[in-house]
Design a protein around this motif. Structure first.
Motif, short mmCIF file in Angstrom:
data_model
loop_
_atom_site.label_atom_id
_atom_site.label_comp_id
_atom_site.label_asym_id
_atom_site.label_seq_id
_atom_site.Cartn_x
_atom_site.Cartn_y
_atom_site.Cartn_z
N LEU A 149 1.53 6.95 9.57
CA LEU A 149 2.12 8.08 8.86
C LEU A 149 3.31 7.62 8.00
CD1 LEU A 149 2.25 11.11 8.30
CD2 LEU A 149 3.46 11.42 10.46
N VAL A 150 4.09 6.69 8.54
CA VAL A 150 5.20 6.15 7.76
C VAL A 150 4.65 5.46 6.51
CG1 VAL A 150 7.10 4.48 7.74
CG2 VAL A 150 6.70 5.88 9.78
N LYS A 151 3.58 4.68 6.68
CA LYS A 151 2.99 3.99 5.53
C LYS A 151 2.46 4.98 4.51
CE LYS A 151 1.84 -0.16 8.14
NZ LYS A 151 0.78 -0.79 8.97
N HIS A 152 1.88 6.06 5.01
CA HIS A 152 1.39 7.10 4.08
C HIS A 152 2.55 7.66 3.25
CE1 HIS A 152 -0.16 10.81 2.48
NE2 HIS A 152 0.62 11.53 3.26
N MET A 153 3.68 7.86 3.87
CA MET A 153 4.83 8.40 3.13
C MET A 153 5.39 7.37 2.15
SD MET A 153 6.71 11.07 5.72
CE MET A 153 6.78 10.13 7.21
N LEU A 154 5.37 6.09 2.54
CA LEU A 154 5.81 5.04 1.62
C LEU A 154 4.88 4.97 0.41
CD1 LEU A 154 6.71 2.20 4.17
CD2 LEU A 154 8.32 3.46 2.71
N ALA A 155 3.59 5.12 0.66
CA ALA A 155 2.62 5.11 -0.44
C ALA A 155 2.85 6.30 -1.36
CB ALA A 155 1.19 5.12 0.12
N ALA A 156 3.09 7.45 -0.76
CA ALA A 156 3.35 8.65 -1.57
C ALA A 156 4.62 8.45 -2.40
CB ALA A 156 3.49 9.87 -0.65
N GLU A 157 5.62 7.82 -1.81
CA GLU A 157 6.86 7.54 -2.55
C GLU A 157 6.56 6.66 -3.77
OE1 GLU A 157 9.49 4.65 -0.80
OE2 GLU A 157 11.25 5.50 -1.81
N PRO A 193 2.77 -5.23 0.90
CA PRO A 193 3.21 -5.75 2.21
C PRO A 193 3.76 -4.65 3.13
CG PRO A 193 4.06 -7.13 0.42
CD PRO A 193 3.48 -5.90 -0.21
N ASP A 194 4.48 -3.70 2.54
CA ASP A 194 5.03 -2.58 3.35
C ASP A 194 3.91 -1.73 3.92
OD1 ASP A 194 7.58 -3.36 2.72
OD2 ASP A 194 7.74 -2.01 1.01
N LEU A 195 2.78 -1.70 3.20
CA LEU A 195 1.66 -0.87 3.65
C LEU A 195 0.73 -1.65 4.57
CD1 LEU A 195 0.80 0.80 0.19
CD2 LEU A 195 2.23 1.72 2.03
N GLY A 196 0.98 -2.94 4.71
CA GLY A 196 0.11 -3.79 5.52
C GLY A 196 -1.26 -3.93 4.89
N LEU A 197 -1.32 -3.78 3.57
CA LEU A 197 -2.61 -3.84 2.87
C LEU A 197 -2.63 -4.95 1.80
CD1 LEU A 197 -3.27 -0.04 2.22
CD2 LEU A 197 -4.49 -1.49 3.85
#
Ligand SMILES: [Fe+2]
Length: 183
Positions: free
Chosen positions: A19-27, A179-183
């Motif tokens: 969920l944190v990664k989802h919010m970082l992606a949205a940002e 990298p922040d998304l682990g992708l």
């Protein structure tokens, strides 16, 4: 509100790292959209970053989700435009999307899921080699990542972007923080 204050609040309220990664992606997508549209990058980025901060606190209850989130964002210092975008990104409240920020958050939200899913089915599970045209192919395959609402993504038209440009912009934005998304 600084970005660090927003992130600290997310850390305090969200355990699920996906969920944190989802919010970082949205940002990241919201910042790119703001850049593209000549809007306030900081304001749009923080709105994307905070938009699901209450998901665990509300236990996913759609009747309270995003109401609490908007309040938390206000407490952190978000202005009314930002709080409104967070509030109305959950359609369950029946609050119309009015501003460009409202509309941008609404279509960017599900695009993160589609792009992440498209990366995860690659052999390397990375964003690096993923092309926007294959994201669009996945977009057309309705059974793929069915949770990523295609109609909602298509509303990028309301902020003046064709699907082609929107997927490209979203993909590039997410690649920028891979990298922040682990992708
Ligand atoms: Fe979301």
């Amino acid at each position: 509100m600084t970005r660090k204050e927003a992130l600290d609040s997310i850390k305090a309220n969200v355990e699920n790292q996906n969920l944190v990664k989802h919010m970082l992606a949205a940002e990241a997508i919201m910042r790119a959209l703001a850049r593209r549209l000549g809007e306030d990058e900081v304001e749009w980025g923080l709105t994307g970053l905070l938009h699901d901060i209450d998901m665990e606190l509300t236990e996913g209850d759609m009747n309270t989700h995003s109401k609490l989130g908007a309040d938390l964002a206000r407490e952190l210092g978000a202005n009314e435009t930002m709080a409104h975008a967070i509030l109305c990104h959950n359609e369950a409240h029946g609050i119309p999307r009015e501003t460009k920020l409202d509309k941008a958050l609404f279509c960017a939200d599900p695009l993160t899921g589609l792009i992440s899913a498209a990366a995860l089915v690659r052999p390397d599970k990375k964003l690096t080699g993923l092309e926007a045209k294959s994201v669009r192919k996945k977009f057309k395959d309705k059974s793929f990542a069915a949770g990523a609402n295609r109609e909602q993504i298509s509303l990028c038209g309301e902020i003046g972007l064709e699907l082609e440009e929107f997927t490209e912009l979203g993909l590039e934005a997410m690649k920028g923080i891979a990298p922040d998304l682990g992708l």
